[in-house]
Write an enzyme that holds these catalytic residues in place. Sequence first.
Site, mmCIF file in Angstrom:
data_model
loop_
_atom_site.group_PDB
_atom_site.id
_atom_site.type_symbol
_atom_site.label_atom_id
_atom_site.label_comp_id
_atom_site.label_asym_id
_atom_site.label_seq_id
_atom_site.Cartn_x
_atom_site.Cartn_y
_atom_site.Cartn_z
ATOM 1 N N GLY A 171 0.824 -1.201 0.000
ATOM 2 C CA GLY A 171 0.000 0.000 0.000
ATOM 3 C C GLY A 171 0.854 1.245 0.000
ATOM 4 O O GLY A 171 2.074 1.194 0.195
ATOM 5 N N GLY A 173 0.602 5.613 1.086
ATOM 6 C CA GLY A 173 -0.089 6.794 1.578
ATOM 7 C C GLY A 173 0.699 8.031 1.231
ATOM 8 O O GLY A 173 1.626 7.993 0.419
ATOM 9 N N ALA A 176 4.367 7.440 3.215
ATOM 10 C CA ALA A 176 5.188 6.230 3.153
ATOM 11 C C ALA A 176 4.609 5.226 2.168
ATOM 12 O O ALA A 176 3.430 5.282 1.813
ATOM 13 C CB ALA A 176 5.294 5.587 4.540
ATOM 14 N N ASP A 288 -4.910 9.039 17.376
ATOM 15 C CA ASP A 288 -5.447 8.909 16.013
ATOM 16 C C ASP A 288 -6.173 7.577 15.855
ATOM 17 O O ASP A 288 -5.942 6.837 14.897
ATOM 18 C CB ASP A 288 -4.330 9.049 14.981
ATOM 19 C CG ASP A 288 -4.863 9.366 13.580
ATOM 20 O OD1 ASP A 288 -6.011 9.836 13.477
ATOM 21 O OD2 ASP A 288 -4.131 9.149 12.603
#
Length: 429
Positions: A171, A173, A176, A288
């Site tokens: 994946g 983002g 990163a 978070d």
Amino acid sequence: MAERILICDDSRELRTLLSAQLQKLGFEVKVAIDGEDALARAQQFLPELIIMDINMPKISGLAATRKIRELPKLKHTPIILLSNFGEEGDVIAGIEAGADEYLVKPFRQGELAAKVKILLRKSTLSARKLDETTVQGLDVKDPDTAMRRFKETGQIVSREFAGFTIIDKLGQGGTAVVYRAMEPMFNKPVALKVISPFAAVKENFLKRLQRSNEISVKLIHKHIVRTYLMGEYQGVHFMMQELVEGAPLDSYLEEGHAPLGEREAHKLIHQVAQALAYLEERKLIHRDIKPGNIYLTREGDAKLGDFGLSRLADDSAQTAEGYLLGTPHYISPEQANGNKDLDIRSDLYSLGATFFHLLAGRPVFEGDSLQAVVLAHLSKQPPKLREVAPKVSEPFAALIDRLLENDRAKRFEHAKDLLAALDALPVLA
């Protein structure tokens, strides 16, 4: 042929001004009036750069940026986000959404022109390198060439990195790229999180990364994603983490997916509460908690990850970085207000907001902009869960409602209190 730029802003005056400035510089310009319009026009126009206001009707600039990053033809298109605020929290949210640059209104014409030209030049180079990467896969042999291409594109193009063997990409983002890799000592699969060279140059980013790594490597709990080590290789920062062969809980929020069932929700919230109790014992808060940071293993168990915003509960100096450290749909009122004395009750509110969304199929508060959602968390008492999800049992809904009390004194005081309340709930048939 003129390079194409899409301007997305709900202010007619600003759209007109920016269009005139960029057309004078020789660019072809199209405009969009809100987030939905931005997505539609971006796919039709295929711009080479997008300038987007962070606060727009229908879909915010952050949400539109995330959606654009999911589109194959636009995922590498440079995006500049505009905001009236300039808080570091906005910058972090923009980077995490996938933006490349950030401008605070009002800005000088020369500043905009410089950033546009730099990003277009970088985009042209990156596109050329990415095309080569697509053809060559992970077959670049020369270490210097591989590292140069990584710093240009943010993508690993070699099978070898810092002693790890790269298998595939899991994946990506805004900060990163995560790869499945084999670690060199025991030759076992791990998640290798490689920090983007574009994020690493942002002010204070590496300080926050270092701080979160120092915290996360010490955490060993069955419901927390393990971080084994952090390192730096030729100026590139990375983390070796536990490989969770599963999906984050936000997969339940995808269009067409049924809301999470109560029995499953009870199990998962209990497991995350165990992780929070472990953090609280160590005087830590996560800051978070959200569906995207809770991962489901193949066995169906929850693991809490991404400690990028975590800190010691009594370290008030670290809260002065901006009011919006956190994710708007799940942020507690005190965190949104910039309070310096956050404690575990802030995480418990975010946990309640997370499972409200998963059970109801909609977030606690909705709004036309990021700021509207944050203001709602600050000023409004959340709706009762059974008002929007009547199938949830009264005892379980009451527990979620208590987590979402605007006044933190009315929430559970400690994570262990939440665990006790969960254990006392009637067993579902």
